[in-house]
Scaffold this motif. Structure first.
Motif, mmCIF file in Angstrom:
data_model
loop_
_atom_site.group_PDB
_atom_site.id
_atom_site.type_symbol
_atom_site.label_atom_id
_atom_site.label_comp_id
_atom_site.label_asym_id
_atom_site.label_seq_id
_atom_site.Cartn_x
_atom_site.Cartn_y
_atom_site.Cartn_z
ATOM 1 N N ARG A 26 83.506 51.285 42.438
ATOM 2 C CA ARG A 26 82.952 51.101 43.772
ATOM 3 C C ARG A 26 83.484 49.874 44.487
ATOM 4 N N SER B 160 73.846 59.975 37.857
ATOM 5 C CA SER B 160 72.557 59.283 37.949
ATOM 6 C C SER B 160 72.489 58.244 39.057
ATOM 7 N N GLY B 161 73.651 57.736 39.480
ATOM 8 C CA GLY B 161 73.655 56.660 40.455
ATOM 9 C C GLY B 161 73.520 55.282 39.845
ATOM 10 N N ASP B 162 73.367 55.202 38.533
ATOM 11 C CA ASP B 162 73.283 53.905 37.864
ATOM 12 C C ASP B 162 74.592 53.142 38.051
ATOM 13 N N SER B 163 74.479 51.825 38.242
ATOM 14 C CA SER B 163 75.670 50.992 38.414
ATOM 15 C C SER B 163 75.718 49.909 37.354
ATOM 16 N N TRP C 254 82.435 58.264 35.970
ATOM 17 C CA TRP C 254 82.157 56.956 36.571
ATOM 18 C C TRP C 254 83.138 56.712 37.706
ATOM 19 N N THR C 255 82.649 56.131 38.809
ATOM 20 C CA THR C 255 83.480 55.848 39.967
ATOM 21 C C THR C 255 83.516 54.351 40.245
ATOM 22 N N THR D 296 79.867 53.068 39.273
ATOM 23 C CA THR D 296 78.656 53.871 39.465
ATOM 24 C C THR D 296 78.781 55.185 38.719
ATOM 25 N N HIS D 297 77.722 55.507 37.988
ATOM 26 C CA HIS D 297 77.675 56.781 37.264
ATOM 27 C C HIS D 297 77.363 57.884 38.263
ATOM 28 N N ASP D 298 78.262 58.856 38.373
ATOM 29 C CA ASP D 298 78.175 59.861 39.428
ATOM 30 C C ASP D 298 76.874 60.658 39.382
ATOM 31 N N PRO E 22 69.323 50.803 37.465
ATOM 32 C CA PRO E 22 70.693 50.386 37.693
ATOM 33 C C PRO E 22 70.806 48.904 38.015
#
Length: 610
Positions: free
Chosen positions: A42, A151-154, A39-40, A147-149, A324
């Motif tokens: 943002r 899948s892109g889900d936030s 996870w990042t 943001t999940h790296d 997301p």
């Protein structure tokens, strides 16, 4: 003796009178985690955003509830089948009045009154919808968009939150805060979607004993195949008039299409054509009937669960919410905790379905950070509270069935060879990852099989041992035997041998012929296994109800008593985390559990007097 409402007063007297301390405004950390791997961070949370906080109050009488659950679920106990009422369960799940009052006072100091609060039926959960700025003030924290790296889900989350010290004994958990798990259809639960050829002409001679199976079942699973494999007599028809019922839960805007269901019935269950399921919306959940929006997960679940159990009363639940989260929209779409939302709803119902299938889950992921050894991405505090909700349903006579997952012993990656399964403490240690809620000891976890003659454990069948929950006593004999037979040092340090073991049972999970958006497709995954087994449970409930007996309710204590009612699967393994995983073997194993159901045997065993 039956536990009755009249016996409840002694429970309320169990309340421990806490001395109310002087209120210390200085907050202390209640829960904290390291930023989870994958996870990042943002940005800061948008100040205008509204968040829905769920506050879990302690359940001091839960040990009493658990005792009742096991007594009414143990076929050797005199109270077997004497399920509790809704009111009885709520009394046992209720918090102390002390906790209710102190939490209400705390909320009032932030101008949150009773009219702003939604309480669960047992008053053990408090839900409030507030601006993110107020949530940050109340919890002495800062929310961010993560943001999940992959899948892109936030989602909106924090890695730590605090409460006034005097509230710590009166609040078990507050979410969404530190929960980073991605609630999912197992990512590979729908393991493949392939165009399915027309079925070959029937050439077998089914005896409903498992002796001869239609050879087409090796490549294509239909209702008829499951009836043959699991010894459901072709002339067995459950009653629609004995109070029996079955349910399927749907999440993440996966819609069950009625037109696809009619096509499926015409193809595989012609006597059911013209019938359909009840639809129930949870928190605004939809069931869009535009054929192009039909969901493969939902169509698979309802077609096989309801096709197997027809004409048992059937219900499809759709719980709102879909990732997301879009951070510039002022809606609480990022809570991503649908089990709790669904539990609030279903526990409030007087008559929930007697058997309910769920094909969704989260990794019981963990971070190794000092002591205690495991710090979970699904916080243990939250997992335990959700599991306790499942126990409440079991005590009321509901059988809860969950897919065991599609990652073998690993993290759900489609390719077992590339699963990392690493801890998040900088040491990058490999650990097996079981699935939640399948790892809850109060539900029945279903693994997957494939092929016929012999039926074998499929490679993606989720299995292993919980890091959250201790092994329940009903598993001691079967699981103890499995563990003692493992060669010394096998997977040492990769799993918790004292944990609740999964799966409990198994069913076919490959090559299911369904209708999706008007087309015939073939699907696979333990999401096929769960509705299949739930359909069998509904048939067994029919047997009991017609015999004048109560429904099965919480299944596991009975199932581990009657292993002879299952087809023992002794071939297969479930690789993951760079290993070959566990092997299927004689008796219970961590690939297929006790095995697959044999209805002809189980129908006699479930009404036998023990």
């Amino acid at each position: 003796m039956r536990f009755t409402q009249s016996s409840l007063p002694f429970l309320t007297l169990l309340s421990v009178v806490f001395a109310v301390p002087s209120k210390d405004p200085a907050p202390e950390v209640k829960e904290s985690i390291n930023p989870p791997r994958g996870w990042t961070l943002r940005s800061a949370a948008p100040s205008h955003h509204t968040i829905e906080l769920r506050i879990g109050l302690p359940q001091p009488s839960f040990p009493v509830l658990e005792k009742h659950l096991y007594e009414v679920s143990d076929p050797f106990h005199e109270r077997y089948g004497q399920h509790l009422t809704k009111a009885e369960v709520e009394a046992l799940a209720a918090p102390h009045q002390e906790s209710i009052d102190l939490v209400s006072e705390w909320l009032a100091t932030h101008s949150i009154g009773e009219s702003d609060i939604r309480r669960s039926p047992a008053r053990d959960w408090v839900t409030i919808k507030i601006p993110i700025t107020l949530a940050e003030k109340m919890l002495d924290t800062t929310y961010h968009v993560w943001t999940h790296d992959a899948s892109g889900d936030s989602i909106l989350r924090t890695t730590s939150y605090s409460l006034p010290k005097h509230l710590h004994p009166h609040i078990d958990v507050i979410q969404p805060t530190t929960m980073f798990a991605r609630f999912k259809g197992y990512r590979s639960t729908i393991h493949d979607i392939d165009r399915s050829p027309s079925l070959p002409a029937y050439t077998g001679d089914s005896t409903n004993s498992g002796a001869v199976i239609d050879p087409s079942c090796n490549t294509t699973i239909t209702i008829s195949c499951l009836q043959q494999l699991y010894s459901v007599p072709s002339d067995f028809t459950p009653s629609a008039h004995v109070g029996n019922s079955i349910g399927v839960t749907g999440y993440l805007e996966k819609f069950a299409n009625r037109q696809d269901l009619q096509s499926f019935y015409a193809d595989q269950r012609p006597e059911a054509v013209g019938s359909t399921f009840n639809f129930v919306s949870v928190k605004g959940g939809l069931n869009d009937q535009n054929l192009s929006n039909a969901g493969g997960e939902a169509d698979l679940d309802v077609q096989f669960a309801f096709g197997l159990s027809f004409p048992v009363n059937s219900t499809f639940f759709s719980t709102a919410g879909h990732p997301p989260f879009i951070p510039d929209i002022n809606t609480p779409m990022d809570t991503n905790e649908p089990y709790a939302d669904w539990l609030d709803f279903i526990l409030a119902q007087e008559k929930p379905p007697l058997a309910i299938s769920t094909s969704y889950g989260d990794d019981e992921q963990f971070l190794t950070v000092g002591v205690p050894w495991f710090q979970k991405t699904v916080p243990e505090s939250f997992a335990r509270r959700v599991c306790a909700g499942f126990a409440q349903l079991g005590a009321r006579g509901v059988s809860l069935v969950f897919s065991s997952g599609d990652g073998g012993v690993g993290d759900g990656d489609d390719n077992p060879a590339t699963q990392t399964c690493l801890t998040n403490d900088g040491k990058n240690q490999t650990k097996f990852i079981p699935e939640f809620p399948a790892s809850c000891p109060f539900v029945t976890a279903v693994g997957g099989t494939e092929s016929i003659e012999p039926e074998i454990g499929v490679f993606f069948s989720g299995g292993g041992f919980s890091n959250f929950f201790a092994r329940p006593s009903y598993q001691d004999k079967a699981v103890g035997k499995f563990l003692s037979a493992l060669p010394k040092g096998t997977f040492e340090g990769l799993f918790n041998p004292n944990g609740r073991a999964i799966p409990d049972v198994a069913a076919q999970g490959v090559g299911f012929r369904i209708f999706l958006r008007g087309q015939i497709v073939s699907m696979a995954g333990t999401s096929a296994s769960s509705p299949t087994f739930t359909g069998i449970v509904a048939l067994l409930n029919d047997v009991r109800l017609r015999a004048g007996q109560p429904p099965l309710g919480f299944l596991n204590p009975l199932l581990y008593t009657i292993p002879e009612g299952f087809n023992d699967i002794t071939i297969g393994n479930n690789p993951g985390c760079g290993t070959k995983g566990f092997n299927a073997t004689t008796g219970w194993d961590a690939v297929t559990g006790l095995g697959t159901p044999n209805f002809s045997k189980l129908r006699d065993l479930v009404i036998r007097k023990y």
